[in-house]
Each structure stands twice: as C-alpha cells, then as structure tokens.
Design an enzyme around this catalytic site. Structure first.
Site, PDB file in Angstrom:
ATOM      1  CG  HIS A   1     -53.296 -26.664   1.449  1.00  0.00           C
ATOM      2  ND1 HIS A   1     -52.667 -27.272   2.519  1.00  0.00           N
ATOM      3  CD2 HIS A   1     -54.534 -27.220   1.395  1.00  0.00           C
ATOM      4  CE1 HIS A   1     -53.483 -28.153   3.071  1.00  0.00           C
ATOM      5  NE2 HIS A   1     -54.615 -28.148   2.415  1.00  0.00           N
TER       6      HIS A   1
HETATM    7  O1  RIB Z   1     -52.671 -31.037  -0.512  1.00  0.00           O
HETATM    8  C1  RIB Z   1     -53.156 -29.746  -0.793  1.00  0.00           C
HETATM    9  C2  RIB Z   1     -53.016 -29.415  -2.231  1.00  0.00           C
HETATM   10  O2  RIB Z   1     -53.787 -30.328  -3.017  1.00  0.00           O
HETATM   11  C3  RIB Z   1     -53.557 -28.022  -2.594  1.00  0.00           C
HETATM   12  O3  RIB Z   1     -52.842 -27.516  -3.690  1.00  0.00           O
HETATM   13  C4  RIB Z   1     -54.962 -28.303  -3.007  1.00  0.00           C
HETATM   14  O4  RIB Z   1     -55.489 -27.325  -3.915  1.00  0.00           O
HETATM   15  C5  RIB Z   1     -54.803 -29.612  -3.719  1.00  0.00           C
HETATM   16  O5  RIB Z   1     -54.346 -29.324  -5.047  1.00  0.00           O
END
Ligand code: RIB
Ligand code: CA
Length: 312
Positions: free
Chosen positions: A242
């Site tokens: 992500h």
């Molecule tokens: O949903 C994914 C996000 O939530 C990413 O930033 C992961 O590190 C968590 O913070």
C-alpha cells in the site's frame, strides 16, 4: 531542480517501512521530518519503528517525531493481526540509537509549514490522519501553505479491508479524514482500488532477495511476513504494497491513473463508519476534492522500488 520537500506521516508497519526507504533513497525528495501516529501498532512502537527504518537506511540524521497516540474521538484500533506485535515483524533489527525529537509531531508540522514558503512542502500520509487533522485544527492558516497531501487510504470499488465498508487508515480516525477531505487542500488519494494492483508477487520480491544487502534482506523479510495475511484472505499471488504507492507517485506520477472526484467520509453509521464515498460517476453536485487513483503499472512500480532501494 531542487529536491521536493516532504513530511512523511506514518504508522510503521512493514509497508510504511518500504515507503520510507523509497523516500530516503530518492534524491528528488528532501524529507524534512517523519511524524508518527498510532495506527498499525501503538504510538510508542510506531515512533520506535520509524527510527529503526531510518537507521537501516543509514539516515540517523532524519528528524523523527511522536504525534497522536489515539484518534480524535474514537478508541484506537490497531492491526497487529497483519503487521505482528512490533509492527515490523519479519526480521529482528537493533533498537534505535537515534533520538526521538522533543517536539510533538503536530507542532513540527505546523512550524515547518509556517517556516517554509507557501506551496513548498508536500505532506505524505501513510496512516490514520490524526496528526494532520490536529495540525489543521491548531493552525488553520497552514491549509493554504501545504502544496499537496498525497495519502494512502480509502477504498471504493475494492471495498473495505478492516470492515466490509472501510479501509484501515480512514476507519481508525474518520473524523480526522473528514477534516482533511473537507480542507480544500490538493489531495491525491491512493485507495485500495490501486494498492490492490501492486501485489508483492514472488517475481517482484526476488529483486530484493537478490540485492544481498541488509536493506534488501529486510524488505524481503518484511514482505514475507506482511503478505501472509492478505495472500490467504484474497487468495492472490502476493499482498498489496500500500504505502509505497504514495512515494512512488511523487517520483513517477505516470505510473498511476485515476479520476478527480468528490470523496466524502461516512461518520455516523456503525455499519459503514470510515467508508470513503467516492462520487465516481458524478451523480451528485458535490465538488470534486480528490484525485482518486484506480490503476498502477505494477511492473513499473516494483522496478522503481528495486532500482531505488537497491542504492541503500
Ligand atoms: O489499509 C492499509 C493501510 O493501513 C496501510 O497504510 C497500512 O500500513 C495500514 O496503515
Ligand atoms: Ca501505514
């Protein structure tokens, strides 16, 4: 061309770690500071983890700050089930020796934005938006001084990952997200719609294993740990990476595509709290307030990661 000045607000988290490494490896970027927030794991751990990552990158000079230890109004929800007890499970790294800065993260954000010329600083958020919302509450004047906010959060076509309706970063502090999305600041959003197309397949990870460096080994170990949960949940050949999408966008915006739409945050329903309601088809008169990304050139993304992180 002088490097682009950025502040990284983060809740490390293995994917946050890869994003921070990418930023520290990029000569195009000047990291003015890293501000930490409670999210994946409690604040004491995110503030520790950010410094572990900086020292792994050989950058003990980076200013790291601790910020909000809980959301604006809600009870903190964490994600050890994904990231492990430490938030950086997968490889044991030495406790940090570099200091945590005395100033509160919110005060650093406000002061930096007031000290830098208007439009000079881009804020990159990788976790819940609590620090940013608190800074906007404390100093409304900074909103027009921020060049842009590039954030990882939200979901629309890809639906939620912490509830059926909401993505984790927004879900943890929906009131903070609402304040950011209503701020009028230039927003670029990396939702699950795009991050779920940046999967850590074996081919993509091999590049890190082949580096033969401490950093490459750490990234491979972190993703090996981090991906187990999502690979099982989504039955995919890899897990979504992500947060590095935020930094990759700054370096190679051409890798991403999306649509400028209105995005509102659900605050009132227990069932859909934290949902990012994107008016993708323009069926409302609501003003577009975010560039909501939907696609990424995954091969190009991982090639950029390997190329840059390979220099550390
Ligand atoms: O949903 C994914 C996000 O939530 C990413 O930033 C992961 O590190 C968590 O913070
Ligand atoms: Ca994160």
């Amino acid at each position: 061309m002088p490097p682009r000045k950025i502040i990284i607000d983060t809740d490390p988290g293995q994917d946050d770690a890869v994003a921070i490494l990418l930023a520290l490896a990029a000569p195009e970027l000047q990291v003015l500071g890293i501000t930490t927030v409670a999210g994946n794991v409690p604040l004491a751990l995110t503030a520790r983890n950010a410094r572990v990552i900086c020292e792994l990158a050989g950058r003990p000079d980076i200013f790291v700050f601790a910020g909000a230890d809980r959301p604006l109004q809600r009870t903190l929800v964490t994600a050890e089930h994904v990231h492990g007890k430490t938030g950086l499970d997968g490889i044991a790294l030495p406790e940090p020796r570099m200091p945590l800065q005395d100033a509160h993260a919110v005060d650093f954000i406000v002061q930096t934005l007031r000290d830098e010329p208007p439009g000079a600083v881009t804020v990159c958020t990788l976790g819940p938006l609590t620090n940013i919302a608190m800074a906007l509450q404390k100093a409304p004047d900074i909103a027009e001084r921020i060049a842009a906010i590039v954030l990882m959060g939200g979901a629309y076509f890809e639906v939620g990952n912490i509830t059926p309706a909401a993505e984790f970063n927004i879900y943890v502090d929906p009131e903070a997200a609402h304040k950011v999305f209503a701020s009028g600041i230039d927003l670029t959003v990396m939702p699950l719609d795009v991050t779920h197309k940046a999967l850590t397949t074996e081919t993509h990870l091999q590049a890190f294993r082949d580096m033969g460096t401490r950093v490459g080994d750490a990234v491979a170990a972190w993703t090996d740990f981090f991906e187990r949960f999502d690979k099982e949940k989504y039955a995919t050949p890899g897990a979504p990476l992500h947060d590095p999408c935020v930094i990759a966008y700054l370096l190679r915006p051409d890798l991403f595509s999306g649509r400028h739409v209105n995005v509102e945050i659900e605050l009132h329903s227990a069932l859909t709290r934290g949902m990012t309601v994107a008016d993708w088809w323009g069926v409302t008169p609501r003003r577009p307030n975010a560039m909501f990304m939907g696609d990424v050139d995954a091969d190009g993304f991982f090639a950029l990661l390997a190329e840059r992180i390979g220099t550390l």
